[in-house]
Scaffold this motif. Structure first.
Motif, PDB file in Angstrom:
ATOM      1  N   THR A  39       0.835  -1.194   0.000  1.00  0.00           N
ATOM      2  CA  THR A  39       0.000   0.000   0.000  1.00  0.00           C
ATOM      3  C   THR A  39       0.871   1.246   0.000  1.00  0.00           C
ATOM      4  O   THR A  39       2.063   1.188   0.319  1.00  0.00           O
ATOM      5  CB  THR A  39      -0.914   0.053   1.243  1.00  0.00           C
ATOM      6  N   TYR A  70      -8.637  13.932   3.275  1.00  0.00           N
ATOM      7  CA  TYR A  70      -9.025  13.114   2.118  1.00  0.00           C
ATOM      8  C   TYR A  70      -8.037  13.276   0.966  1.00  0.00           C
ATOM      9  O   TYR A  70      -7.637  14.393   0.639  1.00  0.00           O
ATOM     10  CB  TYR A  70     -10.422  13.546   1.678  1.00  0.00           C
ATOM     11  N   SER A  99       0.729   3.636   2.118  1.00  0.00           N
ATOM     12  CA  SER A  99       1.176   3.877   3.496  1.00  0.00           C
ATOM     13  C   SER A  99       2.421   3.070   3.836  1.00  0.00           C
ATOM     14  O   SER A  99       3.273   3.517   4.620  1.00  0.00           O
ATOM     15  CB  SER A  99       0.050   3.546   4.477  1.00  0.00           C
ATOM     16  N   THR A 126      -8.543   8.088  -3.785  1.00  0.00           N
ATOM     17  CA  THR A 126      -8.237   6.665  -3.624  1.00  0.00           C
ATOM     18  C   THR A 126      -6.830   6.424  -3.093  1.00  0.00           C
ATOM     19  O   THR A 126      -6.455   5.282  -2.839  1.00  0.00           O
ATOM     20  CB  THR A 126      -8.397   5.927  -4.961  1.00  0.00           C
ATOM     21  N   ARG A 127      -6.049   7.474  -2.907  1.00  0.00           N
ATOM     22  CA  ARG A 127      -4.670   7.295  -2.459  1.00  0.00           C
ATOM     23  C   ARG A 127      -4.589   6.999  -0.961  1.00  0.00           C
ATOM     24  O   ARG A 127      -3.572   6.544  -0.470  1.00  0.00           O
ATOM     25  CB  ARG A 127      -3.854   8.529  -2.827  1.00  0.00           C
ATOM     26  N   LYS A 128      -5.663   7.288  -0.220  1.00  0.00           N
ATOM     27  CA  LYS A 128      -5.727   6.969   1.211  1.00  0.00           C
ATOM     28  C   LYS A 128      -7.069   6.306   1.505  1.00  0.00           C
ATOM     29  O   LYS A 128      -8.022   6.424   0.738  1.00  0.00           O
ATOM     30  CB  LYS A 128      -5.576   8.232   2.066  1.00  0.00           C
ATOM     31  N   THR A 129      -7.136   5.648   2.646  1.00  0.00           N
ATOM     32  CA  THR A 129      -8.355   4.928   3.000  1.00  0.00           C
ATOM     33  C   THR A 129      -9.420   5.825   3.627  1.00  0.00           C
ATOM     34  O   THR A 129     -10.567   5.411   3.751  1.00  0.00           O
ATOM     35  CB  THR A 129      -8.047   3.783   3.987  1.00  0.00           C
ATOM     36  N   CYS A 130      -9.069   7.041   4.033  1.00  0.00           N
ATOM     37  CA  CYS A 130     -10.037   7.904   4.704  1.00  0.00           C
ATOM     38  C   CYS A 130     -11.089   8.414   3.719  1.00  0.00           C
ATOM     39  O   CYS A 130     -10.815   8.624   2.537  1.00  0.00           O
ATOM     40  CB  CYS A 130      -9.331   9.082   5.370  1.00  0.00           C
ATOM     41  N   ALA A 131     -12.306   8.609   4.227  1.00  0.00           N
ATOM     42  CA  ALA A 131     -13.426   9.073   3.410  1.00  0.00           C
ATOM     43  C   ALA A 131     -13.742  10.529   3.716  1.00  0.00           C
ATOM     44  O   ALA A 131     -13.490  11.025   4.827  1.00  0.00           O
ATOM     45  CB  ALA A 131     -14.652   8.210   3.685  1.00  0.00           C
ATOM     46  N   GLU A 142     -15.053  11.879   7.201  1.00  0.00           N
ATOM     47  CA  GLU A 142     -14.758  10.871   8.225  1.00  0.00           C
ATOM     48  C   GLU A 142     -14.611  11.526   9.598  1.00  0.00           C
ATOM     49  O   GLU A 142     -14.999  10.945  10.618  1.00  0.00           O
ATOM     50  CB  GLU A 142     -13.491  10.120   7.846  1.00  0.00           C
TER      51      GLU A 142
END
Length: 281
Positions: free
Chosen positions: A146, A247, A148, A250-255, A258
């Motif tokens: 990933t 945010y 990260s 799509t590069r991070k999981t946060c929405a 959030e």
């Protein structure tokens, strides 16, 4: 009212075009969204043109800073984007991003990672190239699973094997410049220990004395105990305590949405700004 005060578009290291980001903010049920790309205001015009009815846009930027060897970020809101001194500093940081990213790719290649600079530049597109673009290229090569996972001491985290320094503002200068441009200064994810070394609370107190407006308390990189600690610290120092998603598409999981900012805190933040006003369609 749902308010997200920290997002990134493809003008820096997010994956949503600025216009796409504001449309996605409405789909996420937001009433207010801040566009805070890294050291750039390049996404403002597109985001403003595409602003859907009912959504308020807060213009801003996330400024790269360093104090005594510790890297940190300062969120600047509603400043005058044409104020020359702050504009010059943003340009210095942006100009340094390209040779810095090329240097990291060279270090990674020396470590046996078969990256091509051309692919990193392709991933960045028209945005300001940064570490997330390099990390994405590493994912494509199967070096890490990933994005990260690339931000470790083994690879491109602060002081990692392939890390390269860049021009960064002293945070005290950043606060001064933001305020001089009529903006509001909020310390981004100040206790995100997973990102590396953080400033001591004594330095945060000194920044508050120098004019810092707030701390980003509610953030994906702060656990519940840390969020509570930051809310208490903000209260003790007379600072605003904000909440945001950070945010990146799509590069991070946060929405989007959030974490959000209390409407009363948001109103106080806007009231302090003299450089720009919130934008509504």
């Amino acid at each position: 009212m749902r308010i997200d005060l920290h997002t990134h578009s493809a003008a820096s290291d997010g994956t949503d075009a600025p216009g796409e980001l504001v449309r996605n903010a409405v789909s996420a049920g937001l009433d207010v969204v801040a566009l805070t790309d890294h050291d750039t205001v390049a996404g403002y015009q597109e985001a403003t043109r595409a602003l859907p009815p009912g959504l308020t846009l807060i213009t801003g930027a996330e400024l790269s800073c360093r104090l005594d060897g510790t890297s940190l970020h300062m969120l600047a809101y509603l400043f005058d984007p044409d104020e020359p001194e702050l504009a010059r500093e943003r340009e210095l940081v942006r100009d340094d991003r390209l040779p810095r990213a090329q240097g990291m790719v060279e270090k990674l290649r020396a470590l046996g990672v078969p990256l091509r600079w051309e692919r990193v530049a392709e991933i960045a597109g028209s945005g300001a190239v940064g570490r997330p673009h390099i990390a994405q290229a590493m994912v494509e090569q199967g070096v890490v699973e990933t994005v990260s996972d690339a931000f470790t001491e083994e690879w491109i985290a602060n002081d990692g094997r392939a890390y390269v320094d860049k021009h960064e503002l002293n945070p005290f200068d950043a606060v001064r410049l933001i305020k001089s441009a009529g903006g509001v200064a909020v310390f981004a994810h100040p206790l995100a220990v997973k990102r590396g070394e953080c400033l001591p609370e004594s330095a945060i107190a000194e920044l508050a004395e120098a004019g810092l407006d707030g701390l980003e308390a509610d953030h994906m990189d702060h656990d519940p105990a840390t969020r509570e600690r930051l809310h208490g610290m903000a209260a003790d120092l007379g600072l605003l305590a904000t909440g945001s998603s950070d945010y990146h598409g799509t590069r991070k999981t946060c929405a989007l949405g959030e974490h959000t900012t209390d409407p009363e805190v948001y109103a106080r933040l806007v009231a302090r700004a003299t450089g720009a006003k919130p934008i509504t369609s």
